[in-house]
Design a protein around this motif. Structure first.
Motif, PDB file in Angstrom:
ATOM      1  N   ALA A 234       7.308  16.435  25.675  1.00  0.00           N
ATOM      2  CA  ALA A 234       6.979  15.140  25.169  1.00  0.00           C
ATOM      3  C   ALA A 234       7.449  15.099  23.739  1.00  0.00           C
ATOM      4  CB  ALA A 234       5.875  14.796  25.430  1.00  0.00           C
ATOM      5  N   PRO A 235       8.821  14.698  23.451  1.00  0.00           N
ATOM      6  CA  PRO A 235       8.997  14.893  21.863  1.00  0.00           C
ATOM      7  C   PRO A 235       8.625  14.087  21.058  1.00  0.00           C
ATOM      8  CG  PRO A 235      11.255  14.762  23.597  1.00  0.00           C
ATOM      9  CD  PRO A 235      10.058  14.345  24.317  1.00  0.00           C
ATOM     10  N   PRO A 236       8.235  14.590  19.855  1.00  0.00           N
ATOM     11  CA  PRO A 236       7.406  13.766  19.085  1.00  0.00           C
ATOM     12  C   PRO A 236       8.327  12.292  18.727  1.00  0.00           C
ATOM     13  CG  PRO A 236       8.669  15.485  18.012  1.00  0.00           C
ATOM     14  CD  PRO A 236       8.755  15.596  19.154  1.00  0.00           C
ATOM     15  N   THR A 237       7.486  11.377  18.327  1.00  0.00           N
ATOM     16  CA  THR A 237       8.276   9.893  17.865  1.00  0.00           C
ATOM     17  C   THR A 237       7.640   9.647  16.461  1.00  0.00           C
ATOM     18  OG1 THR A 237       6.188   8.782  18.800  1.00  0.00           O
ATOM     19  CG2 THR A 237       8.115   9.052  20.405  1.00  0.00           C
ATOM     20  N   GLN A 238       8.623   8.959  15.685  1.00  0.00           N
ATOM     21  CA  GLN A 238       8.114   8.195  14.523  1.00  0.00           C
ATOM     22  C   GLN A 238       8.434   6.531  14.677  1.00  0.00           C
ATOM     23  OE1 GLN A 238      11.140  10.636  14.095  1.00  0.00           O
ATOM     24  NE2 GLN A 238       9.455  12.066  14.427  1.00  0.00           N
ATOM     25  N   GLN A 239       7.125   6.005  14.217  1.00  0.00           N
ATOM     26  CA  GLN A 239       7.049   4.390  14.181  1.00  0.00           C
ATOM     27  C   GLN A 239       6.790   4.092  12.668  1.00  0.00           C
ATOM     28  OE1 GLN A 239       4.465   2.645  17.375  1.00  0.00           O
ATOM     29  NE2 GLN A 239       4.290   5.026  17.910  1.00  0.00           N
ATOM     30  N   PHE A 240       7.384   2.959  12.215  1.00  0.00           N
ATOM     31  CA  PHE A 240       7.164   2.732  11.082  1.00  0.00           C
ATOM     32  C   PHE A 240       7.054   1.034  11.113  1.00  0.00           C
ATOM     33  CE2 PHE A 240       9.587   6.435  10.634  1.00  0.00           C
ATOM     34  CZ  PHE A 240       9.206   7.074   9.550  1.00  0.00           C
ATOM     35  N   TYR A 241       6.104   0.451  10.223  1.00  0.00           N
ATOM     36  CA  TYR A 241       5.568  -0.739  10.141  1.00  0.00           C
ATOM     37  C   TYR A 241       5.536  -1.118   8.411  1.00  0.00           C
ATOM     38  CZ  TYR A 241       4.198  -0.318  14.825  1.00  0.00           C
ATOM     39  OH  TYR A 241       3.999  -0.340  16.043  1.00  0.00           O
ATOM     40  N   THR A 242       5.763  -2.481   8.231  1.00  0.00           N
ATOM     41  CA  THR A 242       5.536  -2.882   6.951  1.00  0.00           C
ATOM     42  C   THR A 242       5.216  -4.246   6.863  1.00  0.00           C
ATOM     43  OG1 THR A 242       6.532  -3.157   4.629  1.00  0.00           O
ATOM     44  CG2 THR A 242       8.124  -3.397   6.510  1.00  0.00           C
ATOM     45  N   THR A 243       4.304  -4.863   5.792  1.00  0.00           N
ATOM     46  CA  THR A 243       4.041  -6.094   5.753  1.00  0.00           C
ATOM     47  C   THR A 243       5.141  -6.787   4.803  1.00  0.00           C
ATOM     48  OG1 THR A 243       2.520  -5.581   3.821  1.00  0.00           O
ATOM     49  CG2 THR A 243       1.468  -5.513   5.947  1.00  0.00           C
ATOM     50  N   GLY A 244       5.920  -6.202   4.499  1.00  0.00           N
ATOM     51  CA  GLY A 244       7.034  -6.727   3.817  1.00  0.00           C
ATOM     52  C   GLY A 244       8.378  -7.248   4.288  1.00  0.00           C
ATOM     53  N   ASN A 245       9.277  -6.651   3.610  1.00  0.00           N
ATOM     54  CA  ASN A 245      10.617  -7.020   4.314  1.00  0.00           C
ATOM     55  C   ASN A 245      11.267  -5.754   5.148  1.00  0.00           C
ATOM     56  OD1 ASN A 245      13.544  -6.988   4.638  1.00  0.00           O
ATOM     57  ND2 ASN A 245      13.739  -8.498   3.061  1.00  0.00           N
ATOM     58  N   PRO A 246      11.076  -5.572   6.395  1.00  0.00           N
ATOM     59  CA  PRO A 246      11.481  -4.482   7.209  1.00  0.00           C
ATOM     60  C   PRO A 246      12.962  -4.022   6.917  1.00  0.00           C
ATOM     61  CG  PRO A 246      11.652  -6.456   8.735  1.00  0.00           C
ATOM     62  CD  PRO A 246      10.979  -7.164   7.122  1.00  0.00           C
ATOM     63  N   ARG A 247      13.983  -4.886   6.655  1.00  0.00           N
ATOM     64  CA  ARG A 247      15.219  -4.354   6.263  1.00  0.00           C
ATOM     65  C   ARG A 247      15.449  -3.528   5.071  1.00  0.00           C
ATOM     66  NH1 ARG A 247      16.089  -9.443   8.459  1.00  0.00           N
ATOM     67  NH2 ARG A 247      17.176  -9.683  10.319  1.00  0.00           N
ATOM     68  N   LEU A 248      14.610  -3.989   4.107  1.00  0.00           N
ATOM     69  CA  LEU A 248      14.793  -3.341   2.628  1.00  0.00           C
ATOM     70  C   LEU A 248      13.876  -1.942   2.989  1.00  0.00           C
ATOM     71  CD1 LEU A 248      13.798  -5.974   0.309  1.00  0.00           C
ATOM     72  CD2 LEU A 248      15.977  -4.899   0.478  1.00  0.00           C
ATOM     73  N   PHE A 249      12.762  -1.957   3.885  1.00  0.00           N
ATOM     74  CA  PHE A 249      12.109  -0.731   3.806  1.00  0.00           C
ATOM     75  C   PHE A 249      12.790   0.299   4.692  1.00  0.00           C
ATOM     76  CE2 PHE A 249       8.934   2.068   5.427  1.00  0.00           C
ATOM     77  CZ  PHE A 249       7.734   2.083   4.557  1.00  0.00           C
ATOM     78  N   ALA A 250      13.405  -0.262   5.747  1.00  0.00           N
ATOM     79  CA  ALA A 250      14.215   0.553   6.642  1.00  0.00           C
ATOM     80  C   ALA A 250      15.393   1.361   5.848  1.00  0.00           C
ATOM     81  CB  ALA A 250      14.860  -0.209   7.702  1.00  0.00           C
ATOM     82  N   ARG A 251      16.100   0.555   4.744  1.00  0.00           N
ATOM     83  CA  ARG A 251      16.981   0.978   3.907  1.00  0.00           C
ATOM     84  C   ARG A 251      16.450   2.047   3.085  1.00  0.00           C
ATOM     85  NH1 ARG A 251      19.028  -3.585   0.526  1.00  0.00           N
ATOM     86  NH2 ARG A 251      19.436  -4.368   2.915  1.00  0.00           N
ATOM     87  N   PHE A 252      15.508   1.788   2.516  1.00  0.00           N
ATOM     88  CA  PHE A 252      14.973   3.033   1.474  1.00  0.00           C
ATOM     89  C   PHE A 252      14.379   4.127   2.425  1.00  0.00           C
ATOM     90  CE2 PHE A 252      11.728   5.133  -0.981  1.00  0.00           C
ATOM     91  CZ  PHE A 252      11.993   4.648  -2.281  1.00  0.00           C
ATOM     92  N   ALA A 253      13.827   3.848   3.481  1.00  0.00           N
ATOM     93  CA  ALA A 253      13.315   5.068   4.471  1.00  0.00           C
ATOM     94  C   ALA A 253      14.415   5.837   5.008  1.00  0.00           C
ATOM     95  CB  ALA A 253      12.267   4.550   5.599  1.00  0.00           C
ATOM     96  N   GLN A 254      15.523   5.221   5.492  1.00  0.00           N
ATOM     97  CA  GLN A 254      16.611   5.939   5.808  1.00  0.00           C
ATOM     98  C   GLN A 254      17.273   6.790   4.867  1.00  0.00           C
ATOM     99  OE1 GLN A 254      19.150   2.731   7.305  1.00  0.00           O
ATOM    100  NE2 GLN A 254      17.921   2.255   8.987  1.00  0.00           N
ATOM    101  N   LYS A 255      17.223   6.274   3.535  1.00  0.00           N
ATOM    102  CA  LYS A 255      17.986   7.099   2.651  1.00  0.00           C
ATOM    103  C   LYS A 255      16.778   8.332   2.236  1.00  0.00           C
ATOM    104  CE  LYS A 255      19.412   6.901  -2.236  1.00  0.00           C
ATOM    105  NZ  LYS A 255      19.664   5.865  -3.528  1.00  0.00           N
TER     106      LYS A 255
END
Length: 281
Positions: A234-255
Motif C-alpha cells: 500500500a504505497p505511501p501517499t502525500q496530501q497537502f492543504y492550505t488556507t491560502g492560495n493553492p497554486r502559490l503553495f504548490a509552486r513553492f512545495a514542488q520546488k
C-alpha cells in the motif's frame, strides 16, 4: 492504526522543511499537511489566538484520520503543545524540545543562540527548556520576524536579504555563541544566508531535522511504523492543504520538495471549522 498518515500543521510554508525530512527519513509513511497561509505569520499574534488556530488545523486532520500529530511550527508548539498532549489520544510532537536537545549536545562553549518569531521568543519556551536541561548554559535569544515574511513572500534570493539577515543577527557576531537554533521552521529555507552571516564556526540547529528523529523513535515505540513490505503493498501517499492560495503553495512545495507532482487542496475557513470543498483532485 499504523496505516494512517502522520499529520503536520504549520502557519504556512515553513513546516515543509519538516516534511522534507520526513520523506527522507521515513519513506514508508504517508503524510498529510495543512498550511494556514491565510493567517500567517503566527509570530505577531497572541498565543491564545494561535492556540485556537492550531486546534482548528488539528481537528481538520483528526476528521481525516491521523496516527500522530506534528506541530511543525515553533509558535504553535509554544502555544498548544501541552494542551494537545493532554487532550489527544495519539502522540503529539512539537519542534522545540528536539531542537533544544540537539543544541545542548552540539555546543562546546555553552553559549547558545536562538532565533524565532516574536511569539516564540516572548513565550520563553526555548530559554526555559534549555535551562531546565542545563542551568549552566548561556542563552541569547533574538526575534527575527522578517525572516518569515521573506520566506512566505518567496523573496529568499532577493539581494537585499543579506543585509536584513546581517542586521538582525548582529548580536551574535563577535561573541562565543557556537550553536544557533533556528527556532522557526521557515528559517532552514534561509539557512545559507544565515550561515554566511554568522560564519562557519557557528553550528546551525535545524529543529525540523531533529523533530523527525523523535517522530521515528515514537513510531517504533508505539508500534506505529510501517515496514517496507507494508509500503510496497500500500504505497505511501502525500496530501497537502492550505488556507491560502493553492497554486502559490504548490509552486513553492514542488520546488522545495523537488517533486513536480505535488498537488495542493484549498481549504476555506468557516467560523471554527476548516472546510475542504474539493474532495476530489
Amino acid at each position: 492504526m499504523k496505516h494512517l498518515p502522520i499529520g503536520f500543521i504549520d502557519s504556512g510554508y515553513g513546516g515543509l522543511t519538516v516534511v522534507k525530512q520526513s520523506l527522507r527519513q521515513l519513506p514508508n509513511e504517508s503524510i498529510i499537511y495543512v498550511g494556514d497561509n491565510a493567517r500567517a505569520p503566527y509570530g505577531p499574534r497572541s498565543l491564545t489566538e494561535v492556540k485556537q488556530y492550531i486546534w482548528q488545523l488539528t481537528n481538520f486532520l483528526r476528521e481525516k484520520g491521523i496516527k500522530m500529530l506534528v506541530i511543525a511550527c515553533n509558535t504553535g508548539t509554544a502555544a498548544a503543545l501541552d494542551d494537545l498532549r493532554q487532550t489527544l489520544a495519539i502522540p503529539v510532537v512539537g519542534v522545540i524540545h528536539s531542537g533544544c536537545r540537539a543544541a545542548i549536545k552540539q555546543t562546546k562553549t555553552g553559549h547558545i543562540g536562538v532565533i524565532g518569531t516574536q511569539g516564540t521568543i516572548d513565550s520563553g519556551m526555548y530559554r526555559d527548556t534549555l535551562q531546565e536541561k542545563s542551568a549552566k548554559l548561556n542563552i541569547q535569544s533574538v526575534a527575527a520576524p522578517e525572516f518569515v515574511e521573506i520566506v512566505e513572500q518567496n523573496q529568499i534570493e532577493d539581494p537585499a536579504v543579506h543585509d536584513i539577515v546581517q542586521k538582525r543577527l548582529a548580536p551574535f557576531i563577535g561573541n562565543d555563541v557556537d550553536t544557533l537554533v533556528l527556532g522557526c521552521t521557515h528559517y532552514p529555507l534561509m539557512k545559507q544566508a544565515i550561515q554566511d552571516v554568522v560564519g562557519s564556526s557557528v553550528y546551525l540547529i535545524d529543529s525540523g531535522r531533529e523533530t523527525i528523529n523523535e517522530v521515528s523513535t515514537l513510531l517504533d515505540y508505539f508500534h506505529l511504523s510501517r515496514s517496507a513490505e507494508e509500503a510496497a503493498a500500500a504505497p505511501p501517499t502525500q496530501q497537502f492543504y492550505t488556507t491560502g492560495n493553492p497554486r502559490l503553495f504548490a509552486r513553492f512545495a514542488q520546488k522545495w520538495l523537488n517533486d513536480g507532482s505535488v498537488y495542493v487542496h484549498p481549504l476555506e475557513i468557516k467560523g471554527e471549522y476548516l472546510v475542504d470543498n474539493h474532495t476530489n483532485r
